[in-house]
Design an enzyme around this catalytic site. Sequence first.
Site, PDB file in Angstrom:
ATOM      1  N   LYS A 173      -5.579  -0.524   4.513  1.00  0.00           N
ATOM      2  CA  LYS A 173      -5.599  -2.106   4.699  1.00  0.00           C
ATOM      3  C   LYS A 173      -5.239  -2.046   6.308  1.00  0.00           C
ATOM      4  CE  LYS A 173      -4.074  -2.988   0.274  1.00  0.00           C
ATOM      5  NZ  LYS A 173      -2.816  -3.624  -0.603  1.00  0.00           N
ATOM      6  N   CYS A 175       0.601  -2.445   3.288  1.00  0.00           N
ATOM      7  CA  CYS A 175       1.237  -1.871   2.151  1.00  0.00           C
ATOM      8  C   CYS A 175       0.409  -1.771   0.874  1.00  0.00           C
ATOM      9  CB  CYS A 175       2.658  -2.468   2.124  1.00  0.00           C
ATOM     10  SG  CYS A 175       3.769  -2.834   3.439  1.00  0.00           S
ATOM     11  N   ASP A 176       0.799  -1.073  -0.064  1.00  0.00           N
ATOM     12  CA  ASP A 176       0.631  -0.888  -1.350  1.00  0.00           C
ATOM     13  C   ASP A 176       1.479  -0.513  -2.287  1.00  0.00           C
ATOM     14  OD1 ASP A 176      -2.375  -1.593  -2.651  1.00  0.00           O
ATOM     15  OD2 ASP A 176      -1.536  -0.037  -3.830  1.00  0.00           O
ATOM     16  N   SER A 177       1.360  -1.219  -3.625  1.00  0.00           N
ATOM     17  CA  SER A 177       2.474  -0.686  -4.471  1.00  0.00           C
ATOM     18  C   SER A 177       1.939  -0.308  -5.868  1.00  0.00           C
ATOM     19  CB  SER A 177       3.587  -1.759  -4.675  1.00  0.00           C
ATOM     20  OG  SER A 177       4.275  -2.393  -3.703  1.00  0.00           O
ATOM     21  N   GLY A 201       3.520   2.346  -0.450  1.00  0.00           N
ATOM     22  CA  GLY A 201       2.971   3.137   0.589  1.00  0.00           C
ATOM     23  C   GLY A 201       3.084   1.964   1.999  1.00  0.00           C
TER      24      GLY A 201
END
Length: 201
Positions: A50, A72-74, A109
């Site tokens: 991203k 960010c990624d969850s 992340g």
Amino acid sequence: MLLLASASPARRRLLEQAGVPHRVQVSGVDEEGIQEQDPLRLVQRLALAKAQAVADTLSSEAAWPSLGVLGCDSLLVVEQEVWGKPRDAAEAIARWRCMAGGWGDLHTGHALVRWPAPGGSGAPQLAVVTTRVHFAALSPMEIEAYVASGEPLACAGGFALEGRGGLVVERLEGCFSNVIGLSLPLLRRWLDPGVLAQAAG
């Protein structure tokens, strides 16, 4: 200025509440196209993809935000199963039947890309922050009512801590803001100290 490569309103609210100057540019990354067995590697790859996708649209140093581009990624991991957003209400109910009275690990992340762009001499800053989430023991009626609110369908793991999900989480072990979408303590360590002073003022 920080450029947030995310469509998440929760992440934007976290930055606003913390006083971090920012704007949003959605990456458009095809998350389904990135496959990885290990959830920690997966959230890190997604966060970096991203941030890089947005960074690649910035044609010159003058176009770059002074604080860089943040991706960010969850994901939530429950009993070794990796859960992103539920596809529909039926899936959300099934997940909550497993989650209720138990716990899961919420992994987020983070990737911060600064000038020069990827491919130059500058390396992105990368980290995964994990928070253990303990869920309330909910009745079937409570689960159905929460899912009927629609909130679980828009969130990784099927709950929003900052919303009605705050009623169904018993306690956390680790970073609070990480569960909402990004770790503010990590971001503080990454950003210039002057940004904090500016936010405090």
